[in-house]
Write a protein that holds these residues in place. Structure first.
Motif, mmCIF file in Angstrom:
data_model
loop_
_atom_site.group_PDB
_atom_site.id
_atom_site.type_symbol
_atom_site.label_atom_id
_atom_site.label_comp_id
_atom_site.label_asym_id
_atom_site.label_seq_id
_atom_site.Cartn_x
_atom_site.Cartn_y
_atom_site.Cartn_z
ATOM 1 N N ILE A 1 0.837 -1.207 0.000
ATOM 2 C CA ILE A 1 0.000 0.000 0.000
ATOM 3 C C ILE A 1 0.868 1.252 0.000
ATOM 4 C CG2 ILE A 1 -1.654 1.342 1.351
ATOM 5 C CD1 ILE A 1 -2.868 -1.289 2.301
ATOM 6 N N THR A 2 1.916 1.243 0.812
ATOM 7 C CA THR A 2 2.805 2.395 0.898
ATOM 8 C C THR A 2 3.509 2.660 -0.431
ATOM 9 O OG1 THR A 2 3.198 1.978 3.242
ATOM 10 C CG2 THR A 2 4.777 3.392 2.113
ATOM 11 N N THR A 3 4.044 1.612 -1.044
ATOM 12 C CA THR A 3 4.738 1.797 -2.318
ATOM 13 C C THR A 3 3.765 2.199 -3.424
ATOM 14 O OG1 THR A 3 4.570 -0.600 -2.714
ATOM 15 C CG2 THR A 3 6.619 0.219 -1.761
ATOM 16 N N LEU A 4 2.530 1.731 -3.333
ATOM 17 C CA LEU A 4 1.511 2.142 -4.308
ATOM 18 C C LEU A 4 1.268 3.641 -4.220
ATOM 19 C CD1 LEU A 4 -0.667 1.513 -6.413
ATOM 20 C CD2 LEU A 4 -2.249 1.052 -4.526
ATOM 21 N N LEU A 5 1.164 4.161 -3.006
ATOM 22 C CA LEU A 5 0.952 5.596 -2.823
ATOM 23 C C LEU A 5 2.150 6.396 -3.321
ATOM 24 C CD1 LEU A 5 -0.702 5.652 0.727
ATOM 25 C CD2 LEU A 5 -1.824 6.055 -1.476
ATOM 26 N N ILE A 6 3.348 5.900 -3.032
ATOM 27 C CA ILE A 6 4.553 6.619 -3.431
ATOM 28 C C ILE A 6 4.683 6.688 -4.948
ATOM 29 C CG2 ILE A 6 7.089 6.544 -3.410
ATOM 30 C CD1 ILE A 6 6.906 5.347 -0.609
ATOM 31 N N THR A 7 4.350 5.594 -5.612
ATOM 32 C CA THR A 7 4.515 5.531 -7.063
ATOM 33 C C THR A 7 3.258 5.947 -7.832
ATOM 34 O OG1 THR A 7 3.911 3.177 -7.038
ATOM 35 C CG2 THR A 7 6.255 3.710 -6.885
ATOM 36 N N SER A 8 2.239 6.400 -7.145
ATOM 37 C CA SER A 8 0.987 6.766 -7.820
ATOM 38 C C SER A 8 1.180 7.927 -8.792
ATOM 39 C CB SER A 8 -0.089 7.127 -6.783
ATOM 40 O OG SER A 8 0.327 8.212 -5.969
ATOM 41 N N ARG A 9 2.241 8.714 -8.602
ATOM 42 C CA ARG A 9 2.496 9.832 -9.515
ATOM 43 C C ARG A 9 2.750 9.342 -10.939
ATOM 44 N NH1 ARG A 9 7.034 8.594 -6.803
ATOM 45 N NH2 ARG A 9 9.031 8.563 -7.919
ATOM 46 N N HIS A 10 3.177 8.086 -11.067
ATOM 47 C CA HIS A 10 3.430 7.556 -12.403
ATOM 48 C C HIS A 10 2.138 7.421 -13.202
ATOM 49 C CE1 HIS A 10 7.221 6.533 -10.424
ATOM 50 N NE2 HIS A 10 7.738 6.472 -11.627
ATOM 51 N N PHE A 11 1.028 7.292 -12.505
ATOM 52 C CA PHE A 11 -0.262 7.280 -13.202
ATOM 53 C C PHE A 11 -0.501 8.633 -13.870
ATOM 54 C CE2 PHE A 11 -4.873 8.181 -13.121
ATOM 55 C CZ PHE A 11 -5.311 7.167 -13.959
ATOM 56 N N LEU A 12 -0.145 9.713 -13.154
ATOM 57 C CA LEU A 12 -0.283 11.051 -13.724
ATOM 58 C C LEU A 12 0.673 11.235 -14.898
ATOM 59 C CD1 LEU A 12 -0.530 13.165 -10.431
ATOM 60 C CD2 LEU A 12 -2.391 12.333 -11.881
ATOM 61 N N TYR A 13 1.880 10.694 -14.761
ATOM 62 C CA TYR A 13 2.834 10.775 -15.861
ATOM 63 C C TYR A 13 2.277 10.093 -17.107
ATOM 64 C CZ TYR A 13 6.448 12.004 -12.379
ATOM 65 O OH TYR A 13 7.185 12.607 -11.398
ATOM 66 N N SER A 14 1.725 8.914 -16.917
ATOM 67 C CA SER A 14 1.200 8.158 -18.055
ATOM 68 C C SER A 14 0.030 8.878 -18.712
ATOM 69 C CB SER A 14 0.778 6.756 -17.612
ATOM 70 O OG SER A 14 -0.295 6.811 -16.675
ATOM 71 N N MET A 15 -0.807 9.536 -17.909
ATOM 72 C CA MET A 15 -1.921 10.298 -18.468
ATOM 73 C C MET A 15 -1.410 11.491 -19.267
ATOM 74 S SD MET A 15 -4.728 8.761 -17.750
ATOM 75 C CE MET A 15 -5.934 10.056 -18.091
ATOM 76 N N ALA A 16 -0.375 12.151 -18.740
ATOM 77 C CA ALA A 16 0.195 13.307 -19.430
ATOM 78 C C ALA A 16 0.846 12.903 -20.754
ATOM 79 C CB ALA A 16 1.216 14.007 -18.531
ATOM 80 N N MET A 17 1.389 11.673 -20.802
ATOM 81 C CA MET A 17 2.078 11.205 -21.994
ATOM 82 C C MET A 17 1.169 10.424 -22.946
ATOM 83 S SD MET A 17 5.084 12.370 -21.825
ATOM 84 C CE MET A 17 5.625 11.477 -23.270
ATOM 85 N N ARG A 18 -0.100 10.315 -22.585
ATOM 86 C CA ARG A 18 -1.002 9.450 -23.349
ATOM 87 C C ARG A 18 -1.054 9.812 -24.832
ATOM 88 N NH1 ARG A 18 -6.416 9.044 -24.842
ATOM 89 N NH2 ARG A 18 -7.261 6.911 -24.726
ATOM 90 N N ASN A 19 -1.140 11.087 -25.148
ATOM 91 C CA ASN A 19 -1.256 11.498 -26.548
ATOM 92 C C ASN A 19 -0.017 11.133 -27.354
ATOM 93 O OD1 ASN A 19 -3.795 12.582 -26.103
ATOM 94 N ND2 ASN A 19 -3.015 14.636 -25.672
ATOM 95 N N HIS A 20 1.140 11.128 -26.700
ATOM 96 C CA HIS A 20 2.382 10.790 -27.389
ATOM 97 C C HIS A 20 2.572 9.282 -27.508
ATOM 98 C CE1 HIS A 20 3.565 14.896 -27.562
ATOM 99 N NE2 HIS A 20 3.852 15.028 -26.276
ATOM 100 N N ILE A 21 2.102 8.547 -26.491
ATOM 101 C CA ILE A 21 2.391 7.124 -26.404
ATOM 102 C C ILE A 21 1.331 6.244 -27.059
ATOM 103 C CG2 ILE A 21 2.752 5.214 -24.773
ATOM 104 C CD1 ILE A 21 5.055 7.103 -24.794
ATOM 105 N N SER A 22 0.072 6.680 -27.029
ATOM 106 C CA SER A 22 -1.044 5.812 -27.431
ATOM 107 C C SER A 22 -0.945 5.303 -28.860
ATOM 108 C CB SER A 22 -2.374 6.553 -27.232
ATOM 109 O OG SER A 22 -2.410 7.744 -28.005
ATOM 110 N N ALA A 23 -0.294 6.054 -29.739
ATOM 111 C CA ALA A 23 -0.207 5.636 -31.141
ATOM 112 C C ALA A 23 0.867 4.583 -31.377
ATOM 113 C CB ALA A 23 0.076 6.857 -32.014
ATOM 114 N N LEU A 24 1.702 4.331 -30.389
ATOM 115 C CA LEU A 24 2.788 3.360 -30.552
ATOM 116 C C LEU A 24 2.264 1.930 -30.422
ATOM 117 C CD1 LEU A 24 5.603 5.032 -28.406
ATOM 118 C CD2 LEU A 24 5.273 5.154 -30.883
#
Length: 255
Positions: free
Chosen positions: A95-118
């Motif tokens: 649970i603790t590591t999930l909370l710490i790394t949850s920012r990567h979900f935001l990163y993936s959302m921010a990069m979605r337009n660049h990554i989704s076509a790959l």
């Protein structure tokens, strides 16, 4: 504009041109590796500390190295090995590591337009390699990571994979050499964590709303730390994002 030998790679600043062209995948790969190199160097003390602490927490050499190779998340690794050493249960650690790394979900959302076509294999590979450092060099709307307004997958792979190798080599050094260095945990190597994030965040402060977000998060995290408020970092991050978003909407900055 920066110029290196054409035998190595070709780099042209995208601040002045709409796209960056590389004559080969290899040159794009090297350009990405060079772009992330300052952050890779900065994270070496952090990796050494992570490897040493993992071994000190009771993990075997193989398990300690596997943590860096598979988990590949510096802050989460340091927290996890500390919890393992303290005898805390697996559920709490997850649970603790999930909370710490949850920012990567935001990163993936921010990069979605660049990554989704790959293709899927590229999305999975770059998703695994996505770190704060890689996000810092490929998240901008302009830069050498873009080619014809699209993410250059080889540039991103070069940045992500070179950082991955650096982190694992540094961890291996910590595993095999760390225990022979007395009081390594008291050397202040963990400051590399703060220094790395400062280096990542500072160039991103390009608008007043981002500055407000950073300042509110900074002050809130210090206050939460002083009063020993549980989940202080998470609270500080949420407060910062809320205040920055409200300011942007109130001033019309996002329009």
């Amino acid at each position: 504009e920066y110029k290196f030998s054409s035998e190595i790679y070709i780099f042209m600043s995208s601040q002045n041109t709409p796209s960056t062209l590389y004559s080969s995948h290899w040159k794009a790969w090297i350009a990405g590796a060079l772009a992330v190199m300052p952050l890779s160097i900065a994270v070496i003390p952090w990796g050494i500390l992570a490897g040493s602490l993992a071994l000190d927490s009771g993990l075997s050499i193989l398990e300690s190295q596997a943590m860096s190779a598979i988990v590949f998340a510096g802050a989460a690794q340091l927290v996890a090995v500390g919890m393992i050493k303290a005898g805390i249960g697996l559920t709490s650690i997850l649970i603790t590591t999930l909370l710490i790394t949850s920012r990567h979900f935001l990163y993936s959302m921010a990069m979605r337009n660049h990554i989704s076509a790959l293709p899927l294999k590229w999305r999975l590979s770059l998703g695994f390699l996505l770190t704060d450092e890689l996000f810092a060099i490929i998240a901008k709307d302009k830069g050498p990571h873009l080619q014809d307004s699209k993410l250059n997958r080889w540039y991103a792979l070069g940045g992500g994979l070179s950082f991955y190798l650096t982190w694992n080599i540094a961890s291996a050094v910590g595993i095999f050499v760390g225990n022979s260095i007395p009081d390594l945990e008291n050397w202040g190597l963990d400051f590399a964590v703060a220094a790395t994030f400062i280096a990542i965040v500072t160039p991103q402060i390009s608008r007043p709303s981002i500055l407000i977000c950073v300042l509110v998060s900074l002050v809130s995290s210090v206050v939460c730390g002083l009063f020993e408020i549980p989940s202080g970092l998470l609270i500080a991050a949420l407060l910062g994002m809320i205040c920055g978003t409200l300011y942007a909407k109130a001033t019309g900055e996002s329009e």
